[in-house]
Design an enzyme around this catalytic site. Structure first.
Site, mmCIF file in Angstrom:
data_model
loop_
_atom_site.group_PDB
_atom_site.id
_atom_site.type_symbol
_atom_site.label_atom_id
_atom_site.label_comp_id
_atom_site.label_asym_id
_atom_site.label_seq_id
_atom_site.Cartn_x
_atom_site.Cartn_y
_atom_site.Cartn_z
ATOM 1 C CG HIS A 84 -0.638 0.303 2.492
ATOM 2 N ND1 HIS A 84 -0.349 -0.646 3.444
ATOM 3 C CD2 HIS A 84 -0.477 1.493 3.106
ATOM 4 C CE1 HIS A 84 -0.024 -0.058 4.586
ATOM 5 N NE2 HIS A 84 -0.096 1.251 4.403
ATOM 6 C CG ASP A 205 0.358 -4.048 2.834
ATOM 7 O OD1 ASP A 205 0.931 -3.564 1.836
ATOM 8 O OD2 ASP A 205 -0.455 -3.406 3.526
ATOM 9 C CB SER A 595 2.534 1.671 6.565
ATOM 10 O OG SER A 595 1.312 1.234 7.055
HETATM 11 N N1 ARG Z 1 -4.905 0.418 7.557
HETATM 12 C C1 ARG Z 1 -3.576 0.494 7.020
HETATM 13 C C2 ARG Z 1 -3.028 1.939 7.147
HETATM 14 O O1 ARG Z 1 -3.596 2.786 7.736
HETATM 15 C C3 ARG Z 1 -3.495 -0.052 5.643
HETATM 16 C C4 ARG Z 1 -4.278 0.647 4.585
HETATM 17 C C5 ARG Z 1 -4.145 0.086 3.214
HETATM 18 N N2 ARG Z 1 -5.086 -0.965 2.907
HETATM 19 C C6 ARG Z 1 -6.377 -0.754 2.512
HETATM 20 N N3 ARG Z 1 -7.149 -1.795 2.274
HETATM 21 N N4 ARG Z 1 -6.877 0.437 2.318
HETATM 22 O O2 ARG Z 1 -2.515 2.566 6.311
HETATM 23 N N1 ASP Z 2 -1.500 1.348 8.066
HETATM 24 C C1 ASP Z 2 -0.805 2.421 8.723
HETATM 25 C C2 ASP Z 2 0.193 3.107 7.772
HETATM 26 O O1 ASP Z 2 -0.022 3.139 6.587
HETATM 27 C C3 ASP Z 2 -0.153 1.956 9.965
HETATM 28 C C4 ASP Z 2 -1.042 2.096 11.165
HETATM 29 O O2 ASP Z 2 -1.815 3.069 11.227
HETATM 30 O O3 ASP Z 2 -0.939 1.260 12.056
HETATM 31 O O4 ASP Z 2 1.132 3.733 8.178
#
Ligand code: ARG
Ligand code: ASP
Length: 659
Positions: A84, A205, A595
């Site tokens: 991502h 990921d 991330s």
């Molecule tokens: N929750 C994670 C973060 O805040 C991963 C986001 C990416 N994945 C998604 N399905 N949108 O960035």
């Molecule tokens: N998914 C988040 C990021 O992209 C990480 C988190 O918020 O735990 O940095």
């Protein structure tokens, strides 16, 4: 002087043991934590983590593209981050007949590695406490100008603890970063928005890049003559695996937390801001989703927008749940009451009352700004030429118009009658009779007549309003509910807290500077009687597999590998069955920006790549609760397995130092 006594308190505090695994520590100040880290299983030294005199782990960690972390894993500049985080680059290289998002991408040679304009990484060269220099009268600009060494480095002075301490960060930026490999989205984003922020998780990921430099190993703009960067330090890769209780450490760039805010600020997030924003995004997602379901081309067209909108939408819901179930605001209020009792007769005796008064003053102002950002400022007023020329634009018109109507109505509902509303918006609503009618008018102009006077007046009105709200708050640094006055009060409050709460382990809020967090691999009690184990495996991917459901459509190649049990050297026995581990949970304190961070074992070897947190544990931005706060990483063995077996790119693994 005040500053001196703060430093004295800070030094004594740093010697006290840490509570739980809370904390995002500044790497140059990690020494006092090493004892605790060693007790948990760390085998190295503070100098191994951060040193200005010799290569250390910090030389293997980069700020990746301004919002993520990446890490070096070979002597030839190979870098790992999340899928991502690489998404934008992967998407920009995709097109008809070479859809790398769908099919994945594996460069077969250095020549096939793809350059990415605008993508950069930054290494931390050094960080220095400049608190004294600033109080002696030097300005941040002067300190920065000196540190950049005639343009060779980037530098920034960052305030910690609301300005009680300031640090200079000096970075070296590399601008030739090439895409090397990415799994198909059905692996790299497996589970997609359905599983996002959720455990059990089965997402691979990761994506792979390579940093290039000039022949002297110095930063250089893209050129075919550039050569792979030779890092001072890179992470060896552990294939031994992880077990519950093992030490873990995360090295990366967490973006934004607010650990020290009072109950009033928690209350604002939990009961005012998050619910309003969730509600607006629920409506927004419904409109986008309807379009996606009506037309396969639109499903793809709106995919990135949907993912972006849904990510924070879901995070906020988890945050509200976590904060309310764990009673964070009540706990904070009680803490503040005890502080205030203690503070009687000191210079801190009024600070909580003053904080409260200032919070109450600015909440309506800040809320107006948040809703403005969520609604009017989230709309394309006017559309860019690029958007209008998009072949699918015609088909998007009903959806786009519905978004305008909904957002205008929401702005009207939340802010319309507030004194902080955009004046021009109010006049428009009066003139056309309703927010929806005004939305129709502006939408029509936004897509047909970008230079129209009425459009311009609204755009200017929004910008003026934004500026007026900032002025009211008295500060441009507005990542969270804040004002110039709050900043001052919090600085004072924190000085008081250090005297009041001598057992507390103080660490500065995340602000996208390099930090170390450590903890252990651990499951948690998800609900009464329901324990969540810390590890998932391929078996869970097959259990979710469903060709009918886009988010769970496992690629055929992976199905075949599993059916044949062809795990190669990556297969391990778990509960009597051969499988490959996929993701794991740990207690490291992380946030957005972490991330892509390496998750490292006690010997300094990479065991995984951090990418998410569990749903309710997103409250850790305001309060880290060791009972429920867990970060989610993809197991490095799954990464290697996918590179090898799905990508057929074992030559990348040969470059790494496997232990
Ligand atoms: N929750 C994670 C973060 O805040 C991963 C986001 C990416 N994945 C998604 N399905 N949108 O960035
Ligand atoms: N998914 C988040 C990021 O992209 C990480 C988190 O918020 O735990 O940095």
């Amino acid at each position: 002087m005040i500053k001196r006594s703060i430093l004295a308190v800070l030094c004594t505090l740093a010697l006290l043991p840490a509570a739980a695994d809370e904390g995002m520590w500044l790497p140059s100040l990690i020494a006092p934590r090493i004892k605790d880290m060693r007790a948990k299983g760390f085998r190295l030294t503070a100098e191994d983590i951060y040193s200005v005199n010799r290569a250390s782990m910090k030389d293997a960690v980069v700020l990746f593209g301004g919002g993520c972390t990446g890490e070096l894993v070979s002597a030839e500049g190979l870098l790992l981050t999340n899928h991502h985080c690489g998404y934008g680059a992967i998407q920009r290289h995709s097109g008809i007949g070479h859809d790398y998002l769908t099919d994945g991408f594996w460069a077969r040679s250095r020549e096939e590695e793809l350059p990415n304009e605008g993508l950069w990484v930054r290494f931390l060269v050094r960080m220095d406490d400049v608190t004294e220099r600033l109080s002696a009268g030097e300005t941040a600009q002067e300190i920065i100008a000196e540190a950049t060494d005639g343009g060779r480095y980037k530098a920034a002075v960052e305030r910690m603890y609301y300005g009680n301490q300031s640090f200079l960060f000096v970075y070296e930026q590399y601008d030739d970063v090439r895409l090397v490999a990415a799994p198909p989205s059905s692996i790299g984003n497996f589970g997609s928005d359905t599983d996002n922020w959720i455990w059990p998780r089965h997402t691979g990921d990761f994506s792979v890049f390579r940093i290039y430099a000039d022949r002297d190993n110095r930063p250089a703009k893209y050129s075919p003559d550039n050569v792979p960067y030779r890092p001072k330090r890179y992470f060896p890769v552990s294939t031994k695996g992880v077990r519950e209780g093992d030490f873990t450490m995360i090295y990366g760039f967490p973006g934004n937390t607010q650990q020290f805010v009072t109950a009033d600020a928690v209350n604002y997030v939990q009961n005012i801001s998050d619910p309003a924003k969730i509600d607006i995004r629920t409506k927004r997602l419904a409109i986008i989703k309807a379009a996606q379901q009506s037309d396969p081309a639109l499903r793809i067209h709106y995919a990135a927008q949907h993912a972006g909108v849904a990510n924070a939408w879901k995070k906020w819901q988890g945050e509200v749940l976590g904060l309310s179930r764990r009673g964070t605001a009540d706990k904070k209020r009680d803490y503040e009451r005890r502080f205030t009792e203690w503070a009687a007769g000191t210079q801190y005796q009024d600070v909580t009352a003053e904080l409260r008064e200032e919070h109450l003053r600015i909440i309506p102002v800040y809320f107006a700004r948040e809703i403005l950002n969520e609604t009017l400022r989230a709309l394309p007023i006017p559309y860019s030429a690029r958007a209008l020329e998009h072949p699918l634009f015609e088909r998007c018109i009903p959806t786009e118009q519905a978004l305008f109507r909904m957002m205008f109505a929401e702005y009207e509902r939340h802010i319309g009658s507030s004194e902080y509303a955009v004046g021009e918006f109010r006049r428009g609503v009066e003139r056309y009779g309703s927010a929806e009618a005004y939305a129709d008018r502006i939408f029509e102009l936004a897509r047909t007549d970008a230079v129209n006077e009425e459009i311009k007046t609204l755009v200017d009105g929004i910008a003026d309003n934004e500026a007026a709200l900032r002025k009211e708050l008295g500060t441009a640094a507005l990542r969270n509910l804040n004002s110039a006055r709050l900043d001052e009060l919090y600085a004072r409050y924190l000085r008081g807290l250090r005297e009041f709460d001598r057992k507390r382990a103080f660490f500065p809020d995340a602000n996208l500077t390099l930090r170390v967090a450590y903890g252990t691999v651990a499951g948690y009690e998800y609900a009464d009687g329901e324990y969540h184990k810390p590890q998932t495996t391929l078996a869970g991917i097959l259990a979710k597999d469903n060709p009918e459901v886009y988010d769970y459509n496992v690629p055929q190649r992976l199905r075949d590998i599993c059916a044949a049990g062809d795990y190669g050297r990556w297969g391990v026995e778990i509960d009597g069955r051969k499988t490959v581990p996929v993701c794991f949970l740990a207690t490291n304190h992380t946030t957005g920006g972490n991330s892509g961070s390496p998750i490292i074992n006690g010997r300094g070897e990479i065991i995984g790549i951090n990418f998410d947190r569990t749903w309710r544990s997103t409250m850790s931005d305001l309060e880290f609760d060791p009972a429920i706060c867990r970060n989610i990483s993809v197991d490095i063995r799954y990464v290697l397995f996918i590179i090898d077996k799905v990508g057929g790119a074992g030559y990348l693994i040969d470059e790494m130092d496997l232990r």
